[in-house]
Motif scaffolding. Structure first.
Motif, PDB file in Angstrom:
ATOM      1  N   MET A 167       0.845  -1.172   0.000  1.00  0.00           N
ATOM      2  CA  MET A 167       0.000   0.000   0.000  1.00  0.00           C
ATOM      3  C   MET A 167       0.896   1.243   0.000  1.00  0.00           C
ATOM      4  N   SER A 168       0.589   2.213  -0.846  1.00  0.00           N
ATOM      5  CA  SER A 168       1.374   3.452  -0.906  1.00  0.00           C
ATOM      6  C   SER A 168       1.093   4.304   0.335  1.00  0.00           C
ATOM      7  N   HIS A 169       1.959   5.293   0.575  1.00  0.00           N
ATOM      8  CA  HIS A 169       1.736   6.205   1.695  1.00  0.00           C
ATOM      9  C   HIS A 169       0.398   6.921   1.545  1.00  0.00           C
ATOM     10  N   ALA A 170       0.077   7.368   0.337  1.00  0.00           N
ATOM     11  CA  ALA A 170      -1.197   8.063   0.113  1.00  0.00           C
ATOM     12  C   ALA A 170      -2.371   7.138   0.422  1.00  0.00           C
ATOM     13  N   GLU A 171      -2.271   5.882   0.041  1.00  0.00           N
ATOM     14  CA  GLU A 171      -3.350   4.928   0.343  1.00  0.00           C
ATOM     15  C   GLU A 171      -3.463   4.681   1.850  1.00  0.00           C
ATOM     16  N   GLU A 172      -2.327   4.622   2.538  1.00  0.00           N
ATOM     17  CA  GLU A 172      -2.354   4.459   3.996  1.00  0.00           C
ATOM     18  C   GLU A 172      -3.064   5.632   4.662  1.00  0.00           C
ATOM     19  N   VAL A 173      -2.757   6.844   4.213  1.00  0.00           N
ATOM     20  CA  VAL A 173      -3.390   8.035   4.787  1.00  0.00           C
ATOM     21  C   VAL A 173      -4.886   8.046   4.464  1.00  0.00           C
ATOM     22  N   ARG A 174      -5.237   7.743   3.242  1.00  0.00           N
ATOM     23  CA  ARG A 174      -6.654   7.689   2.849  1.00  0.00           C
ATOM     24  C   ARG A 174      -7.406   6.680   3.722  1.00  0.00           C
ATOM     25  N   ASP A 175      -6.799   5.536   3.982  1.00  0.00           N
ATOM     26  CA  ASP A 175      -7.418   4.517   4.830  1.00  0.00           C
ATOM     27  C   ASP A 175      -7.556   5.019   6.270  1.00  0.00           C
ATOM     28  N   LEU A 176      -6.544   5.704   6.779  1.00  0.00           N
ATOM     29  CA  LEU A 176      -6.607   6.276   8.126  1.00  0.00           C
ATOM     30  C   LEU A 176      -7.773   7.259   8.226  1.00  0.00           C
ATOM     31  N   VAL A 177      -7.926   8.138   7.246  1.00  0.00           N
ATOM     32  CA  VAL A 177      -9.003   9.128   7.269  1.00  0.00           C
ATOM     33  C   VAL A 177     -10.355   8.432   7.193  1.00  0.00           C
ATOM     34  N   ARG A 178     -10.473   7.416   6.366  1.00  0.00           N
ATOM     35  CA  ARG A 178     -11.725   6.665   6.263  1.00  0.00           C
ATOM     36  C   ARG A 178     -12.079   6.028   7.607  1.00  0.00           C
ATOM     37  N   ARG A 179     -11.099   5.373   8.248  1.00  0.00           N
ATOM     38  CA  ARG A 179     -11.353   4.746   9.559  1.00  0.00           C
ATOM     39  C   ARG A 179     -11.756   5.787  10.595  1.00  0.00           C
ATOM     40  N   TRP A 180     -11.081   6.943  10.564  1.00  0.00           N
ATOM     41  CA  TRP A 180     -11.376   8.008  11.520  1.00  0.00           C
ATOM     42  C   TRP A 180     -12.802   8.525  11.343  1.00  0.00           C
ATOM     43  N   THR A 181     -13.203   8.810  10.093  1.00  0.00           N
ATOM     44  CA  THR A 181     -14.559   9.335   9.880  1.00  0.00           C
ATOM     45  C   THR A 181     -15.607   8.305  10.287  1.00  0.00           C
ATOM     46  N   GLU A 182     -15.358   7.042  10.038  1.00  0.00           N
ATOM     47  CA  GLU A 182     -16.304   6.001  10.455  1.00  0.00           C
ATOM     48  C   GLU A 182     -16.383   5.924  11.978  1.00  0.00           C
ATOM     49  N   ALA A 221       1.188  12.651  -0.133  1.00  0.00           N
ATOM     50  CA  ALA A 221       2.033  12.023   0.880  1.00  0.00           C
ATOM     51  C   ALA A 221       3.461  11.875   0.389  1.00  0.00           C
ATOM     52  N   GLY A 222       4.387  12.288   1.244  1.00  0.00           N
ATOM     53  CA  GLY A 222       5.801  12.054   1.008  1.00  0.00           C
ATOM     54  C   GLY A 222       6.252  10.889   1.871  1.00  0.00           C
ATOM     55  N   GLU A 223       7.539  10.851   2.178  1.00  0.00           N
ATOM     56  CA  GLU A 223       8.065   9.766   3.008  1.00  0.00           C
ATOM     57  C   GLU A 223       7.754   9.961   4.490  1.00  0.00           C
ATOM     58  N   ASP A 224       7.793  11.217   4.958  1.00  0.00           N
ATOM     59  CA  ASP A 224       7.645  11.502   6.394  1.00  0.00           C
ATOM     60  C   ASP A 224       6.471  12.390   6.746  1.00  0.00           C
ATOM     61  N   VAL A 225       5.943  13.131   5.782  1.00  0.00           N
ATOM     62  CA  VAL A 225       4.808  14.008   6.038  1.00  0.00           C
ATOM     63  C   VAL A 225       3.770  13.844   4.938  1.00  0.00           C
ATOM     64  N   ALA A 226       2.520  14.147   5.313  1.00  0.00           N
ATOM     65  CA  ALA A 226       1.423  14.048   4.358  1.00  0.00           C
ATOM     66  C   ALA A 226       0.343  15.024   4.768  1.00  0.00           C
ATOM     67  N   PHE A 227      -0.515  15.357   3.816  1.00  0.00           N
ATOM     68  CA  PHE A 227      -1.715  16.087   4.180  1.00  0.00           C
ATOM     69  C   PHE A 227      -2.877  15.555   3.363  1.00  0.00           C
ATOM     70  N   ALA A 228      -4.037  15.668   3.969  1.00  0.00           N
ATOM     71  CA  ALA A 228      -5.266  15.250   3.307  1.00  0.00           C
ATOM     72  C   ALA A 228      -6.248  16.404   3.409  1.00  0.00           C
ATOM     73  N   TYR A 229      -6.993  16.604   2.367  1.00  0.00           N
ATOM     74  CA  TYR A 229      -8.076  17.584   2.436  1.00  0.00           C
ATOM     75  C   TYR A 229      -9.316  16.911   1.886  1.00  0.00           C
ATOM     76  N   ALA A 230     -10.440  17.197   2.546  1.00  0.00           N
ATOM     77  CA  ALA A 230     -11.666  16.491   2.224  1.00  0.00           C
ATOM     78  C   ALA A 230     -12.871  17.392   2.419  1.00  0.00           C
ATOM     79  N   LEU A 231     -13.949  17.010   1.786  1.00  0.00           N
ATOM     80  CA  LEU A 231     -15.265  17.591   2.023  1.00  0.00           C
ATOM     81  C   LEU A 231     -16.123  16.487   2.613  1.00  0.00           C
ATOM     82  N   LEU A 232     -16.833  16.822   3.688  1.00  0.00           N
ATOM     83  CA  LEU A 232     -17.679  15.848   4.369  1.00  0.00           C
ATOM     84  C   LEU A 232     -19.110  16.360   4.454  1.00  0.00           C
ATOM     85  N   ARG A 233     -20.035  15.446   4.328  1.00  0.00           N
ATOM     86  CA  ARG A 233     -21.423  15.749   4.656  1.00  0.00           C
ATOM     87  C   ARG A 233     -21.511  15.672   6.168  1.00  0.00           C
ATOM     88  N   CYS A 234     -21.897  16.777   6.804  1.00  0.00           N
ATOM     89  CA  CYS A 234     -21.957  16.839   8.258  1.00  0.00           C
ATOM     90  C   CYS A 234     -23.166  17.668   8.648  1.00  0.00           C
TER      91      CYS A 234
END
Length: 135
Positions: free
Chosen positions: A1-16, A78-91
């Motif tokens: 899994m790429s770093h970007a995929e790991e971060v995307r999965d983390l955000v998905r788990r967090w929102t759930e 996502a890089g090797e040591d830092v990443a950022f995610a930006y999202a829009l959520l229905r809230c």
């Protein structure tokens, strides 16, 4: 899994976890020195895990009214040591979403790599201000 995929999965788990109101799962991938800027006060943000933890129970209580908290769209860089995610959520509650169906909560997360895992070090939530001249 790429770093970007790991971060995307983390955000998905967090929102759930947020949607289910599971506090320990919400906190699980956050750094002890988390800084968060949220929609409600304090507007200067909260710093540290203890302050971050205190913000969630009132939100979970509000959510029990039937509110939704779900990802509409997400982007990750996502890089090797830092990443950022930006999202829009229905809230919002069903009534709020019916009244403003296009409104989205804006979410930005800053993450750092600690060993083999990503942790959130900065979290920012906002809604567009619709009261101004361009609103």
């Amino acid at each position: 899994m790429s770093h970007a995929e790991e971060v995307r999965d983390l955000v998905r788990r967090w929102t759930e976890a947020v949607h289910r109101g599971e506090l320990e799962s919400v906190l699980a991938d956050h750094a002890d020195d988390i800084v968060m800027f949220d929609v409600p006060p304090p507007h200067r943000g909260v710093r540290g895990m203890a302050a971050y933890r205190e913000l969630w129970p009132p939100f979970f209580e509000w959510q029990r009214s039937g509110a939704v908290f779900e990802i509409d769209e997400i982007e990750v860089v996502a890089g090797e040591d830092v990443a950022f995610a930006y999202a829009l959520l229905r809230c919002g509650t069903p009534d709020e979403l019916a009244e403003r169906p296009d409104q989205r909560l804006r979410l930005t997360l800053g993450l750092r790599r600690e060993g083999e895992r990503w942790v959130v070090v900065h979290e920012h939530h906002s809604f567009a201000d619709t009261s101004g001249p361009s609103g």
